[in-house]
Enzyme design. Structure first.
Site, PDB file in Angstrom:
ATOM      1  N   ASP A 234       0.863  -1.188   0.000  1.00 35.52           N
ATOM      2  CA  ASP A 234       0.000   0.000   0.000  1.00 35.52           C
ATOM      3  C   ASP A 234       0.899   1.238   0.000  1.00 35.52           C
ATOM      4  O   ASP A 234       2.053   1.150  -0.400  1.00 35.52           O
ATOM      5  CB  ASP A 234      -0.962  -0.061   1.198  1.00 35.52           C
ATOM      6  N   HIS A 257       2.244   2.037  -3.138  1.00 36.29           N
ATOM      7  CA  HIS A 257       1.332   2.989  -3.770  1.00 36.29           C
ATOM      8  C   HIS A 257       1.852   4.424  -3.700  1.00 36.29           C
ATOM      9  O   HIS A 257       1.112   5.365  -3.926  1.00 36.29           O
ATOM     10  CB  HIS A 257      -0.059   2.882  -3.142  1.00 36.29           C
TER      11      HIS A 257
END
Ligand code: NAG
Ligand code: NAG
Ligand code: NAG
Ligand code: NAG
Ligand code: NAG
Length: 411
Positions: A234, A257
């Protein structure tokens, strides 16, 4: 009679000497400076839960009247069930020295009647100095295997899983030289802190592990993140609401991310995020470079943000502001509200984009983005022979120097 008398006399003596012993130790211990968990009954090897021994060592260190007490976790493996180290402590500074490896329980079963959101937590400790070079190993596979994100059809799948390390309500603290791996969910959460320095960390989990943010910061001020390597499933660093004065530099991110501000304003709240400086960051194969995302229903502001000296290698959305962030497709109609995003500069970006839109400033019509600066940006496509473009909606500001792809910002 005489016998009995001396018996009682001896017992009496014994009690006296025990009492003296005790107070002697207490006196000794209150000024002790090091507290090795092995002295409090910790058993290494990874099969025995050590939370009791760790708490005893912590309580001794925390109540110590020494100037600089240090809890020591030696160079071995220790299994620890979910645990909270509470403050405030007596000393102005308290060291938590991890030389060995802390192991989370392998099975989510260990959290049965406990808060599934946390494993290790510090609460209300000022002057906390967590240092390495040891490892915090979340052993998250068991949680990943039952995550609703990747196994939506699994009966009893879970969407909440433990954060490996939470630092809650702290002042003047630091995390240094530690390795945090395979957390079940976010690796590190900083919340309610004023003044925390995070330096020389390695955070590592597979790129396909669900919601394993590297470092998430919220409701905090004066935070430094420096010299840190993060690869996870993430955001490498994500910044939530009620934030000011954050400096992030020398961070290597990927897989993951990217560096993210938001999402913010989801519940229609008044967002307050300001003064964030992100510099000297390299991103490799991430799904975003630097991102700000807000929900239309939100209010308040994100202002005073600089991103500079950013290197990108095959990143999906190198520069992205999404003021229309919405996860429920079809239910995201335009609203008259929005979080005002202003004074955001992107300076000195270099590298490649793996999608065609390298600069995406997607702002709201009712509360446009203002004061956006694009300067010295040179982004190419990661694919040979492909071009990249910019896309802008309701984004106001200026472009300066070389900007490629050519900017679409409105003056
Ligand atoms: C993290 O977990 C994965 C999957 O269980 C495992 O393959 C990997 O070796 C672990 N990483 C480290 C650094 O232990
Ligand atoms: C971050 O690390 C760099 C390189 O080691 C160093 O030059 C810089 O002073 C550090 N910055 C902060 C704010 O600690
Ligand atoms: C901008 O946001 C709108 C609303 O969410 C979306 O429909 C559109 O595809 C976005 N544009 C780009 C270029 O991402
Ligand atoms: C990329 O841009 C160049 C220069 O504008 C142009 O000649 C070329 O055809 C474009 N390539 C593609 C694949 O669109
Ligand atoms: C009450 C207490 O914690 N006593 C300890 C003080 O420290 C000595 C060794 O330094 C221990 O043996 C005692 O148990």
């Amino acid at each position: 009679m005489q016998l009995q008398g001396s018996y009682f006399f001896l017992v009496f003596l014994g009690i006296v000497s025990v009492t003296i012993d005790c107070s002697d130790h207490e006196h000794e211990n209150t000024t002790m400076t090091t507290f090795n968990v092995l002295d409090y009954g910790a058993v290494s090897g990874g099969t025995t839960d050590n939370s009791r021994a760790f708490l005893e060592a912590w309580n001794a260190a925390c109540s110590s009247e020494a100037e600089n007490p240090t809890l020591i976790i030696p160079r071995r493996r220790f299994l620890l069930n979910p645990i909270i180290f509470n403050g405030p402590c007596n000393a102005q500074n308290i060291n938590f020295l991890i030389l060995g490896r802390l192991l989370a329980p392998k099975s989510p079963e260990a959290w049965k009647e406990l808060d599934p959101g946390q494993w290790l937590a510090f609460h209300g400790v000022n002057g906390l100095k967590v240092a390495g070079p040891g490892t915090i190993d979340g052993r998250g596979q068991g949680w990943w295997d039952q995550s609703c994100k990747y196994h939506p059809k699994l009966v009893g799948c879970t969407s909440r899983a433990p954060t490996a390390l939470k630092v809650l309500s702290c002042k003047k603290s630091s995390l240094r030289d530690i390795h945090v791996i395979n957390s079940s969910q976010a690796h590190i959460l900083i919340e309610g802190c004023d003044g925390i320095h995070i330096e020389n960390l390695i955070i590592e989990a597979p790129g396909n592990s669900p919601n394993t943010d590297g470092i998430h910061i919220q409701a905090s001020h004066n935070v430094i993140i420096n010299n840190t390597i993060i690869g996870s499933g993430d955001d490498c660093v994500s910044i939530g609401d009620h934030i000011s004065n954050i400096a992030i530099s020398y961070v290597k991110c990927g897989p993951g991310h990217g560096i993210s501000i938001g999402s913010l304003g989801k519940s229609g709240n008044f967002v307050q995020v300001e003064n964030i400086h992100v510099s000297k960051v390299s991103l490799q194969g991430t799904t975003n470079g630097v991102r700000i995302k807000t929900w239309q229903v939100g209010k308040g502001y994100v202002r005073g943000v600089t991103f500079e000296d950013i290197f990108l290698d095959s990143v999906k959305n190198p520069i992205i502001i999404d003021q229309n962030y919405c996860k429920v497709s079809g239910a995201c109609e335009e609203l008259p509200t929005g979080v005002h995003i202003s004074d955001v500069s992107f300076n000195n970006f270099y590298g490649t984009s793996s999608t065609n839109v390298a600069i995406n400033l997607n702002c709201s019509r009712s509360v446009p983005c203002t004061g956006i600066l694009l300067k010295s940006i040179y982004l190419r496509s990661a694919k040979l022979g492909q071009n990249v473009t910019s896309s802008c909606r309701n984004a106001y500001g200026i472009a300066f120097g070389v900007v490629q792809p050519s900017p679409c910002i409105q003056i």
